[in-house]
Design a protein around this motif. Sequence first.
Motif, short mmCIF file in Angstrom:
data_model
loop_
_atom_site.label_atom_id
_atom_site.label_comp_id
_atom_site.label_asym_id
_atom_site.label_seq_id
_atom_site.Cartn_x
_atom_site.Cartn_y
_atom_site.Cartn_z
N ALA A 84 -16.16 21.84 -6.13
CA ALA A 84 -16.34 21.06 -4.90
C ALA A 84 -16.52 21.98 -3.70
CB ALA A 84 -15.14 20.14 -4.70
N ALA A 85 -15.74 23.06 -3.64
CA ALA A 85 -15.82 23.98 -2.49
C ALA A 85 -17.19 24.64 -2.38
CB ALA A 85 -14.72 25.03 -2.57
N GLU A 86 -17.83 24.89 -3.53
CA GLU A 86 -19.17 25.49 -3.50
C GLU A 86 -20.21 24.52 -2.97
OE1 GLU A 86 -19.24 26.74 -7.83
OE2 GLU A 86 -20.58 28.24 -6.93
N THR A 87 -20.04 23.24 -3.30
CA THR A 87 -21.07 22.26 -2.92
C THR A 87 -21.21 22.14 -1.41
OG1 THR A 87 -19.62 20.30 -2.91
CG2 THR A 87 -20.64 20.88 -5.02
N VAL A 88 -20.16 22.52 -0.68
CA VAL A 88 -20.21 22.36 0.79
C VAL A 88 -20.49 23.67 1.53
CG1 VAL A 88 -18.83 20.25 0.83
CG2 VAL A 88 -17.66 22.46 0.94
N VAL A 89 -20.86 24.73 0.80
CA VAL A 89 -21.18 26.00 1.46
C VAL A 89 -22.32 25.83 2.49
CG1 VAL A 89 -22.19 28.29 1.06
CG2 VAL A 89 -20.20 27.56 -0.26
N PRO A 90 -23.43 25.15 2.15
CA PRO A 90 -24.48 25.00 3.16
C PRO A 90 -24.01 24.25 4.40
CG PRO A 90 -25.33 24.53 0.96
CD PRO A 90 -23.84 24.64 0.82
N LEU A 91 -23.32 23.14 4.20
CA LEU A 91 -22.83 22.36 5.34
C LEU A 91 -21.87 23.18 6.20
CD1 LEU A 91 -22.88 19.32 6.40
CD2 LEU A 91 -20.57 19.26 5.53
N ARG A 92 -20.94 23.86 5.57
CA ARG A 92 -19.94 24.62 6.34
C ARG A 92 -20.58 25.81 7.05
NH1 ARG A 92 -14.44 25.22 2.93
NH2 ARG A 92 -13.33 24.67 4.84
N THR A 93 -21.66 26.36 6.48
CA THR A 93 -22.38 27.44 7.16
C THR A 93 -22.94 26.90 8.48
OG1 THR A 93 -22.95 28.44 5.04
CG2 THR A 93 -24.32 29.04 6.94
N LEU A 94 -23.51 25.70 8.43
CA LEU A 94 -24.10 25.10 9.65
C LEU A 94 -23.01 24.68 10.63
CD1 LEU A 94 -26.87 23.01 7.87
CD2 LEU A 94 -27.17 25.18 9.09
N LEU A 95 -21.87 24.26 10.12
CA LEU A 95 -20.75 23.93 11.00
C LEU A 95 -20.25 25.20 11.70
CD1 LEU A 95 -18.88 21.50 8.58
CD2 LEU A 95 -19.90 20.84 10.78
N MET A 96 -20.26 26.32 10.98
CA MET A 96 -19.87 27.62 11.57
C MET A 96 -20.84 28.03 12.66
SD MET A 96 -17.31 29.64 10.48
CE MET A 96 -16.34 30.15 9.07
N LEU A 97 -22.12 27.60 12.52
CA LEU A 97 -23.12 27.92 13.55
C LEU A 97 -22.96 27.04 14.78
CD1 LEU A 97 -26.36 28.42 11.38
CD2 LEU A 97 -25.24 30.17 12.79
N GLY A 98 -22.03 26.08 14.71
CA GLY A 98 -21.69 25.31 15.92
C GLY A 98 -22.12 23.85 15.92
N ALA A 99 -22.74 23.38 14.84
CA ALA A 99 -23.15 21.96 14.83
C ALA A 99 -21.91 21.08 14.90
CB ALA A 99 -23.94 21.66 13.55
N ASN A 100 -22.00 19.98 15.67
CA ASN A 100 -20.82 19.11 15.73
C ASN A 100 -21.09 17.64 15.45
OD1 ASN A 100 -22.11 18.90 18.11
ND2 ASN A 100 -20.50 19.89 19.33
N PHE A 101 -22.30 17.33 14.95
CA PHE A 101 -22.57 15.99 14.43
C PHE A 101 -23.15 16.13 13.03
CE2 PHE A 101 -23.15 15.55 19.04
CZ PHE A 101 -22.31 14.49 19.30
#
Length: 271
Positions: free
Chosen positions: A89-106
């Motif tokens: 499960a943790a691997e499946t969200v690597v792309p999303l969390r990368t974008l969240l780290m870049l500052g996306a908030n929606f």
Amino acid sequence: MKERITIAKNYIESKTEFKPEVIIVLGSGLGDYGNTIESVAAEFSYSEIPGFPVSTAPGHAGKLTFGYKKDKRVALLSGRFHCYEGYQAAETVVPLRTLLMLGANFVILTNAAGGINMDFQAGDLMVITDHINFSAHNALTGPNIEELGPRFPDMSFAYSKRLNRLLDEVAEEKGISLRHGVYGYMVGPSYETPAEIRALRVLGADAVGMSTVHEVVAASHAGAETAAVSCISNLAAGVAQHALTMEEVLEAGKAVASKMRALVDGFLEKI
Ligand code: HPA
């Protein structure tokens, strides 16, 4: 996972200064929304981004697009990763969390799901109001990433009521009818048995699918305002009187793609 997310973030930052505000995740059959981006700022195939897993699911392109849509800076994830492919499960969200780290908030997520609620029909769109995770997997398993959020995040507001109201407004304005309901997550890849679907109905699920909940948990952990919409691609096992096929799911996704596109477009204008 933090190392993989950091490596992926560093790679993206070495290629572009673009900082996304809104992340859109495209599910089965809805992948062509990427072609409607008004001005593309950068494009990556998942396979070139170090740290990203490699997509294997049919109907999932495996492409990250940065660009402008309705004056918003958006990141489109065309293709997602699922536990049924063998990923944690943790691997499946690597792309999303990368974008969240870049500052996306929606975050807005789309998927295909089987209809459990007896009022639903194939081709309906359902705003997800909450979920039930019928698996032993959680995306936040492992060391907590403190930069993103707390060890034990609350999930009471994982599905933003404000964003769901905006989706309702857009649907009303554009004459799109919307269902609302609870999404039940099953790992798959086998579709459910009729008995499982009866059990899920009793337990409060209106629709069932094999994605999205890990992304919602990861987005909510990071404090991003999140909404998710299911395309009811088929009636779930036992509700439908015929065997389910992946082709049916992908075809239904294509048939409602224009409604889904209109909904997401209107939503981006209001967000
Ligand atoms: N079950 C699980 N996942 C699904 C279904 C279903 O009936 N339809 C689309 N994704």
